[in-house]
Design an enzyme around this catalytic site. Structure first.
Site, PDB file in Angstrom:
ATOM      1  N   LYS A  69       0.824  -1.223   0.000  1.00 51.02           N
ATOM      2  CA  LYS A  69       0.000   0.000   0.000  1.00 51.02           C
ATOM      3  C   LYS A  69       0.855   1.269   0.000  1.00 51.02           C
ATOM      4  O   LYS A  69       0.607   2.198  -0.768  1.00 51.02           O
ATOM      5  CB  LYS A  69      -0.937  -0.038   1.208  1.00 51.02           C
ATOM      6  CG  LYS A  69      -1.983   1.061   1.235  1.00 51.02           C
ATOM      7  CD  LYS A  69      -3.069   0.789   2.243  1.00 51.02           C
ATOM      8  CE  LYS A  69      -2.584   0.831   3.676  1.00 51.02           C
ATOM      9  NZ  LYS A  69      -2.061  -0.424   4.210  1.00 51.02           N
ATOM     10  N   THR A  71       3.926   1.521  -0.963  1.00 51.26           N
ATOM     11  CA  THR A  71       4.656   1.557  -2.225  1.00 51.26           C
ATOM     12  C   THR A  71       3.792   2.131  -3.338  1.00 51.26           C
ATOM     13  O   THR A  71       4.250   2.972  -4.140  1.00 51.26           O
ATOM     14  CB  THR A  71       5.132   0.134  -2.603  1.00 51.26           C
ATOM     15  OG1 THR A  71       5.864  -0.415  -1.513  1.00 51.26           O
ATOM     16  CG2 THR A  71       6.007   0.152  -3.839  1.00 51.26           C
ATOM     17  N   ARG A  92       2.115   8.152   7.481  1.00 50.31           N
ATOM     18  CA  ARG A  92       2.424   7.979   8.896  1.00 50.31           C
ATOM     19  C   ARG A  92       3.913   7.682   9.091  1.00 50.31           C
ATOM     20  O   ARG A  92       4.590   7.240   8.171  1.00 50.31           O
ATOM     21  CB  ARG A  92       1.609   6.810   9.480  1.00 50.31           C
ATOM     22  CG  ARG A  92       0.123   7.056   9.552  1.00 50.31           C
ATOM     23  CD  ARG A  92      -0.608   5.806   9.986  1.00 50.31           C
ATOM     24  NE  ARG A  92      -0.424   4.717   9.033  1.00 50.31           N
ATOM     25  CZ  ARG A  92      -0.629   3.435   9.311  1.00 50.31           C
ATOM     26  NH1 ARG A  92      -1.004   3.068  10.514  1.00 50.31           N
ATOM     27  NH2 ARG A  92      -0.456   2.514   8.383  1.00 50.31           N
ATOM     28  N   LYS A 103       6.552  -7.117  10.239  1.00 53.25           N
ATOM     29  CA  LYS A 103       6.078  -6.404   9.055  1.00 53.25           C
ATOM     30  C   LYS A 103       7.173  -5.638   8.333  1.00 53.25           C
ATOM     31  O   LYS A 103       7.163  -5.470   7.123  1.00 53.25           O
ATOM     32  CB  LYS A 103       4.951  -5.444   9.463  1.00 53.25           C
ATOM     33  CG  LYS A 103       4.313  -4.683   8.311  1.00 53.25           C
ATOM     34  CD  LYS A 103       3.150  -3.847   8.823  1.00 53.25           C
ATOM     35  CE  LYS A 103       2.534  -3.014   7.702  1.00 53.25           C
ATOM     36  NZ  LYS A 103       3.424  -1.915   7.281  1.00 53.25           N
ATOM     37  N   ALA A 271      -3.633   1.022  12.683  1.00 48.63           N
ATOM     38  CA  ALA A 271      -5.049   0.998  12.297  1.00 48.63           C
ATOM     39  C   ALA A 271      -5.798  -0.167  12.924  1.00 48.63           C
ATOM     40  O   ALA A 271      -7.025  -0.160  12.963  1.00 48.63           O
ATOM     41  CB  ALA A 271      -5.184   0.937  10.781  1.00 48.63           C
ATOM     42  N   PHE A 299      -3.597  -0.635   7.112  1.00 49.14           N
ATOM     43  CA  PHE A 299      -4.190  -1.955   6.911  1.00 49.14           C
ATOM     44  C   PHE A 299      -5.311  -1.883   5.864  1.00 49.14           C
ATOM     45  O   PHE A 299      -5.245  -1.085   4.943  1.00 49.14           O
ATOM     46  CB  PHE A 299      -4.651  -2.564   8.227  1.00 49.14           C
ATOM     47  CG  PHE A 299      -3.499  -2.926   9.129  1.00 49.14           C
ATOM     48  CD1 PHE A 299      -2.465  -3.722   8.679  1.00 49.14           C
ATOM     49  CD2 PHE A 299      -3.430  -2.431  10.426  1.00 49.14           C
ATOM     50  CE1 PHE A 299      -1.391  -4.053   9.498  1.00 49.14           C
ATOM     51  CE2 PHE A 299      -2.349  -2.758  11.249  1.00 49.14           C
ATOM     52  CZ  PHE A 299      -1.337  -3.569  10.782  1.00 49.14           C
ATOM     53  N   PHE A 379       3.330  -8.142  -9.372  1.00 50.57           N
ATOM     54  CA  PHE A 379       4.532  -8.916  -9.059  1.00 50.57           C
ATOM     55  C   PHE A 379       4.971  -9.662 -10.313  1.00 50.57           C
ATOM     56  O   PHE A 379       4.159  -9.928 -11.209  1.00 50.57           O
ATOM     57  CB  PHE A 379       4.258  -9.902  -7.918  1.00 50.57           C
ATOM     58  CG  PHE A 379       4.237  -9.272  -6.549  1.00 50.57           C
ATOM     59  CD1 PHE A 379       5.231  -9.559  -5.626  1.00 50.57           C
ATOM     60  CD2 PHE A 379       3.227  -8.386  -6.175  1.00 50.57           C
ATOM     61  CE1 PHE A 379       5.226  -8.988  -4.361  1.00 50.57           C
ATOM     62  CE2 PHE A 379       3.210  -7.806  -4.919  1.00 50.57           C
ATOM     63  CZ  PHE A 379       4.212  -8.111  -4.013  1.00 50.57           C
ATOM     64  N   TRP A 407       7.090  -0.962  -7.674  1.00 54.25           N
ATOM     65  CA  TRP A 407       8.304  -1.392  -6.997  1.00 54.25           C
ATOM     66  C   TRP A 407       9.485  -1.346  -7.965  1.00 54.25           C
ATOM     67  O   TRP A 407      10.550  -0.846  -7.629  1.00 54.25           O
ATOM     68  CB  TRP A 407       8.144  -2.807  -6.440  1.00 54.25           C
ATOM     69  CG  TRP A 407       9.228  -3.196  -5.473  1.00 54.25           C
ATOM     70  CD1 TRP A 407       9.196  -3.120  -4.119  1.00 54.25           C
ATOM     71  CD2 TRP A 407      10.531  -3.715  -5.810  1.00 54.25           C
ATOM     72  NE1 TRP A 407      10.397  -3.541  -3.569  1.00 54.25           N
ATOM     73  CE2 TRP A 407      11.233  -3.916  -4.591  1.00 54.25           C
ATOM     74  CE3 TRP A 407      11.177  -4.025  -7.014  1.00 54.25           C
ATOM     75  CZ2 TRP A 407      12.531  -4.414  -4.553  1.00 54.25           C
ATOM     76  CZ3 TRP A 407      12.483  -4.511  -6.967  1.00 54.25           C
ATOM     77  CH2 TRP A 407      13.146  -4.702  -5.752  1.00 54.25           C
TER      78      TRP A 407
END
Length: 553
Positions: A69, A71, A92, A103, A271, A299, A379, A407
């Site tokens: 998210k 990214t 954030r 994570k 979150a 999230f 991906f 990415w």
């Protein structure tokens, strides 16, 4: 293949004064924190009345496969800049808990990152340290009041204010303090929350200025006295001191993306146990400075998305112009039952089943009356058939879906997404909040469970039922609700992936946060102090004598 930290450390990072100028800040509106970071002042930023367009990025329920998210948020912003739209990012600050835990960091990835990545993911400008210190200073002052004759008649058995630490430390969830004899304080049970769950974190991200912050801190309920009446920070007289400790932390932080897009990073409530968005000050400042502001909610859309739209929007005074839901083929296959080790192998059946999770979020976000688009974070193992299946599924909801390779390509990989977002942001909106401010707490929760989670009902523990009766007595029964729930499922059971049906949400306890202005509903077995995994990310992080870091992601 280069890692995220490799890419970040090799980046051409501009001096922060150049980024400040690009953002439209005058020399008296920012102060440097080294070469590549700054704090922005607040006093002159609200002179411009016109607000830019707000793009809210959220996602499906996260899985160990990753959704990307942050990214996508960064890549989308860079793509908008490349299309000549004046754009800023509002994110954030990462917590050390996930950085050193499971994570990882929260600065994006690959060629869609904010930098300096290592600094942001660790100590940054010291905001979290200030919050932790302020939180624990208040805890020390409360216990000192107990020790020094307890003038407010506080009941040590009914204390609400715990201590805080920005590290996942399960050993501190439940502790006993004050041991060691008469000079060591009043013995009582206590515990630690992670800093991002602290009410001070919530207050920092919700305050409009220092005076508002002090007023909010004054309203914090630290516990109850022997007459079972609430005791606040105002009663204790410590609001001024605690606010003073946060005088610099309240200022948003200015950094940049790899493509030199200005980024404001400020505050970091989780979150799943808090409200999950960056500060109102940072978001509003960006809206005054840019034509497009790309922000994210933590999230999935069931947590950060709902909290942004129902809680932050009324305080911000600005409705998102577009909602972007991030999904990956990999994560959708996991929601369809595929094992993590097989995600690189095509599995149309698992993908078809897992798409129901995306469908729930599409439906729940559309009900707010804001245009929705899907960003398929690509991906390398994704097949054309799988990607087209996601696009076709989204089209059934009249929602366009765009493939983004952010990415690997940065903003260049989000050109179609950016064009689609700009188009959607021009569409008419008819914002409809989930509930009304005067609705009873339980009515608000039922709306969230039915309309956002797709659940059947709400079950309260005996403790939660008694708490609601008490809250009604004090006039707290109509406060907004922040649901503390597992991020992995629409239900309160992390093992119920996909789109579960006919489930109830179980609320075991409420935590009143009067300074922040909401009630936290603790559901299922969710914890406000997480633990570290068997193989924490800290095992892979190292640094050499040349200040070169490895393993940070």
């Amino acid at each position: 293949m280069k890692t995220d930290i490799d890419i970040a450390q090799a980046a051409d990072v501009w001096p922060i004064e150049k980024i400040a100028q690009q953002a439209g800040l005058t020399s008296d509106e920012w102060e440097p924190y080294g070469r590549d970071k700054a704090k922005i002042q607040l006093h002159d930023l609200t002179k411009q009345q016109k607000l830019g367009k707000l793009i809210l990025v959220t996602s499906i329920n996260p899985t160990p496969a990753g959704e990307g998210k942050s990214t996508v948020t960064v890549g989308l912003a860079d793509a908008l800049v490349s299309q000549k739209h004046k754009t800023m990012v509002a994110l954030r600050e990462p917590s050390l808990g996930p950085v050193m835990g499971l994570k990882g960091g929260a600065t994006g990835g690959g060629y869609s990152q904010v930098v300096p990545m290592a600094d942001i993911n660790m100590h940054f400008t010291g905001d979290f340290h200030a919050l932790t210190s302020a939180h624990n200073t208040l805890a020390a002052l409360i216990d000192n009041s107990l020790y020094q004759g307890n003038p407010l008649n506080l009941d040590p058995r009914r204390m609400l204010w715990k201590r805080a630490l920005d590290v996942n430390d399960r050993a501190l969830r439940h502790i006993t303090i004050g041991l060691g004899g008469p000079t060591s304080g009043v013995p009582r049970e206590d515990g630690f929350d992670i800093t991002v769950a602290s009410e001070l974190m919530a207050i920092l991200t919700l305050s409009k200025d220092l005076e508002d912050m002090k007023d909010r801190i004054s309203r914090i309920v630290v516990g109850y006295n022997y007459d079972k009446e609430p005791v606040t920070v105002a009663d204790l007289g410590f609001a001024g001191a605690i606010t003073t400790l946060l005088k610099d932390a309240i200022k948003p932080n200015l950094v940049q993306t790899l493509a030199h897009t200005p980024a404001l990073i400020h505050g970091g409530p989780f979150a799943n146990i808090a409200q999950g968005t960056n500060s109102i000050l940072a978001t509003k400042s960006a809206l005054h400075l840019a034509d497009f502001v790309v922000t994210e909610a933590g999230f999935g859309a069931d947590l950060g998305g709902e909290k942004f739209l129902d809680f932050k929007v009324p305080l911000l005074g600005k409705v998102p112009d577009t909602i972007v839901i991030v999904a990956t083929v990999r994560a959708l296959k996991m929601h369809g039952g595929e094992d993590k080790k097989n995600l690189s192998t095509p599995n149309i059946e698992a993908l078809q089943k897992g798409l129901a999770n995306l469908g729930r979020h599409l439906k729940s976000m559309q009900r707010y009356g804001v245009p929705v688009v899907v960003a398929i974070n690509q991906f390398t193992a994704d097949t054309d058939e799988e990607l087209n299946m996601v696009k076709t599924y989204a089209a059934k909801f009249d929602v366009p879906a765009y493939i983004a390779d952010v990415w690997g390509l940065g903003g260049d990989g989000a050109q179609e997404l950016a064009t689609g977002v700009v188009s959607a942001a021009d569409e008419a909106k008819n914002y409809q909040p989930l509930y009304q401010p005067d609705d009873d707490v339980l009515v608000k929760i039922e709306h969230i469970v039915h309309d956002i989670y797709g659940g059947q009902g709400v079950e309260l523990s005996d403790k939660a039922t008694k708490q609601l009766q008490t809250f009604k007595k004090y006039g707290w029964d109509k406060l907004p609700v922040i649901m503390a729930k597992t991020q992995y499922s629409l239900s309160d059971n992390p093992n119920k992936i996909g789109a579960p049906e006919s489930f109830n949400i179980h609320i075991r306890e409420f935590i009143p946060k009067l300074g922040a202005g909401f009630l936290v509903a603790l559901t299922g077995s969710v914890l406000t102090m997480p633990g570290l995994p068997k193989h924490p990310a800290a095992l892979d992080i190292d640094i050499d004598n040349e200040n070169h870091i490895i393993g940070l992601n």
